[in-house]
Design a protein around this motif. Sequence first.
Motif, mmCIF file in Angstrom:
data_model
loop_
_atom_site.group_PDB
_atom_site.id
_atom_site.type_symbol
_atom_site.label_atom_id
_atom_site.label_comp_id
_atom_site.label_asym_id
_atom_site.label_seq_id
_atom_site.Cartn_x
_atom_site.Cartn_y
_atom_site.Cartn_z
ATOM 1 N N LEU A 1 0.880 -1.181 0.000
ATOM 2 C CA LEU A 1 0.000 0.000 0.000
ATOM 3 C C LEU A 1 0.908 1.219 0.000
ATOM 4 C CD1 LEU A 1 -2.650 1.569 0.447
ATOM 5 C CD2 LEU A 1 -2.457 1.035 2.873
ATOM 6 N N CYS A 2 0.700 2.083 -0.988
ATOM 7 C CA CYS A 2 1.599 3.205 -1.240
ATOM 8 C C CYS A 2 0.859 4.515 -0.996
ATOM 9 C CB CYS A 2 2.031 3.094 -2.703
ATOM 10 S SG CYS A 2 2.999 4.453 -3.302
ATOM 11 N N HIS A 3 1.626 5.576 -0.687
ATOM 12 C CA HIS A 3 0.987 6.891 -0.559
ATOM 13 C C HIS A 3 0.260 7.294 -1.840
ATOM 14 C CE1 HIS A 3 3.036 7.887 3.299
ATOM 15 N NE2 HIS A 3 1.902 8.528 3.442
ATOM 16 N N SER A 4 0.787 6.851 -2.984
ATOM 17 C CA SER A 4 0.111 7.172 -4.250
ATOM 18 C C SER A 4 -1.304 6.617 -4.274
ATOM 19 C CB SER A 4 0.851 6.580 -5.451
ATOM 20 O OG SER A 4 2.169 7.002 -5.447
ATOM 21 N N ASP A 5 -1.494 5.461 -3.631
ATOM 22 C CA ASP A 5 -2.851 4.907 -3.593
ATOM 23 C C ASP A 5 -3.794 5.879 -2.874
ATOM 24 O OD1 ASP A 5 -2.358 2.363 -4.886
ATOM 25 O OD2 ASP A 5 -1.292 1.771 -3.079
ATOM 26 N N ALA B 1 8.704 -2.521 -6.519
ATOM 27 C CA ALA B 1 8.116 -2.083 -7.788
ATOM 28 C C ALA B 1 7.773 -0.598 -7.797
ATOM 29 C CB ALA B 1 6.865 -2.894 -8.093
ATOM 30 N N CYS B 2 7.615 -0.020 -6.594
ATOM 31 C CA CYS B 2 7.270 1.410 -6.570
ATOM 32 C C CYS B 2 8.321 2.203 -5.819
ATOM 33 C CB CYS B 2 5.896 1.634 -5.979
ATOM 34 S SG CYS B 2 5.436 3.361 -5.993
ATOM 35 N N SER B 3 8.333 2.077 -4.491
ATOM 36 C CA SER B 3 9.285 2.896 -3.735
ATOM 37 C C SER B 3 10.716 2.523 -4.105
ATOM 38 C CB SER B 3 9.048 2.750 -2.237
ATOM 39 O OG SER B 3 9.085 1.404 -1.847
ATOM 40 N N GLY C 1 -3.519 -0.510 -6.206
ATOM 41 C CA GLY C 1 -2.406 -1.392 -5.831
ATOM 42 C C GLY C 1 -1.466 -1.652 -6.990
ATOM 43 N N HIS C 2 -0.216 -1.175 -6.842
ATOM 44 C CA HIS C 2 0.748 -1.335 -7.947
ATOM 45 C C HIS C 2 2.039 -2.007 -7.478
ATOM 46 C CE1 HIS C 2 0.908 2.730 -6.196
ATOM 47 N NE2 HIS C 2 2.195 2.476 -6.110
ATOM 48 N N GLU C 3 2.058 -2.504 -6.235
ATOM 49 C CA GLU C 3 3.246 -3.210 -5.717
ATOM 50 C C GLU C 3 2.820 -4.651 -5.464
ATOM 51 O OE1 GLU C 3 4.246 -1.026 -2.193
ATOM 52 O OE2 GLU C 3 4.900 0.732 -3.316
ATOM 53 N N ILE C 4 3.035 -5.487 -6.458
ATOM 54 C CA ILE C 4 2.355 -6.786 -6.471
ATOM 55 C C ILE C 4 3.360 -7.927 -6.585
ATOM 56 C CG2 ILE C 4 0.626 -8.175 -7.697
ATOM 57 C CD1 ILE C 4 -0.223 -5.372 -9.006
ATOM 58 N N GLY D 1 7.022 1.625 8.636
ATOM 59 C CA GLY D 1 7.507 0.970 7.424
ATOM 60 C C GLY D 1 6.411 0.931 6.368
ATOM 61 N N ARG D 2 6.390 -0.154 5.609
ATOM 62 C CA ARG D 2 5.458 -0.272 4.497
ATOM 63 C C ARG D 2 4.272 -1.145 4.889
ATOM 64 N NH1 ARG D 2 5.807 3.231 0.367
ATOM 65 N NH2 ARG D 2 5.259 2.328 -1.626
ATOM 66 N N ALA D 3 3.061 -0.718 4.556
ATOM 67 C CA ALA D 3 1.905 -1.587 4.766
ATOM 68 C C ALA D 3 1.777 -2.527 3.577
ATOM 69 C CB ALA D 3 0.643 -0.754 4.909
HETATM 70 ZN ZN ZN Z 1 3.545 3.619 -5.238
#
Ligand code: ZN
Length: 350
Positions: A37-41, A157-159, A71-74, A344-346
């Motif tokens: 889960l990214c801030h972009s989401d 894939a994102c950060s 969702g783009h980190e898969i 950290g990252r969710a």
């Molecule tokens: Zn992202």
Amino acid sequence: MYCECMQHFGQPLVHETREDPAPTGSEVLLRITAAGLCHSDLHIHSGEYDLGHGRKLNFASRGLELPVVLGHEIAGRIEAAGPEAQHLDPARNYVVYPWQGCGSCRVCLEGRENFCPTPRNLGFHADGGFASMIRLAHPRYLFDIGDLDPAIAAPLACSGLTSFSALKKVEETIAEVPLVIIGAGGLGLMCIGLVKALGGLPPVVVDIDPAKREAALAAGAGHVIDGTAEDAMAQIQTACGATIPSVIDFVAAPATASMSFDLVGKGGKVILVGLFGGASDWPLPLIPLKAVSIIGSVVGSLPEFQELIDLARAGKVPPLQTTTYPLDEANDAMHALEEGRIVGRAVLVP
Ligand SMILES: [Zn+2]
Ligand SMILES: [Zn+2]
């Protein structure tokens, strides 16, 4: 399959069950094991970016059609594949390159699908990873992660890729003079580790938050500096010990963009990555007089992703701290991220 679907901007995601997609041709059906889960989401979910001067960038105008699965980190495993999808191993774990293009234009053929004029970004133009399965157009978007934990590999894939691609734009300077990194959030911390992986000097990291400065030191920063200090500029110059060739601004707020511009010397590069929002008033004559390059960096290319995955598999990318949530608690995870409660990252796990 099921998914947590965004039906309206700003509204809670809605749990949906759908028929499993049947892959044809070169398509691949992936069973998702982790989705970051990214801030972009959150930005996408809100529907717009603040461009400053009272202007907003509206996502609907950029090709986002609702409903969509964010969702783009898969990461996941192969569930099924069409007859033309070759070289895939159902026993392996893969991470998905989500910044997909048409696959046939000039930039796509060069592997820079993130610059394709007809993007098919997952979790934006096409359904993304907040689901139990996803159908992908081609195996070239799948990268074997070896023994890496999918929950740790997915955010690459994102950060990870965003940090890495920004860093690749200044790579030639990082072993000569310490890189200046502004912002020690997730991207900045990732970048500190990547600088080391690419053989750079310990970077000089600027952040206004003492806890983040502490984290930056722990991650390998050479110096950390409070950006609000009256003599912050002088402290950064001293810590670098030479004319500064490169600054990466992971915040890109008006104040940090202005500081980045003032920091670099002649022929320097300012890489803007952050999406804080707002506008800048760089003195225009100084752009040519200093011959500064102001470069925006957004995600990264397929070859950059391969290089990053190779570094990660070689153990050179420090793993991010992650907090996992069951996929059907996606709304709770988004609230927690919005309120800054996530360490950290969710990562959502179906
Ligand atoms: Zn992202
Ligand atoms: Zn293209």
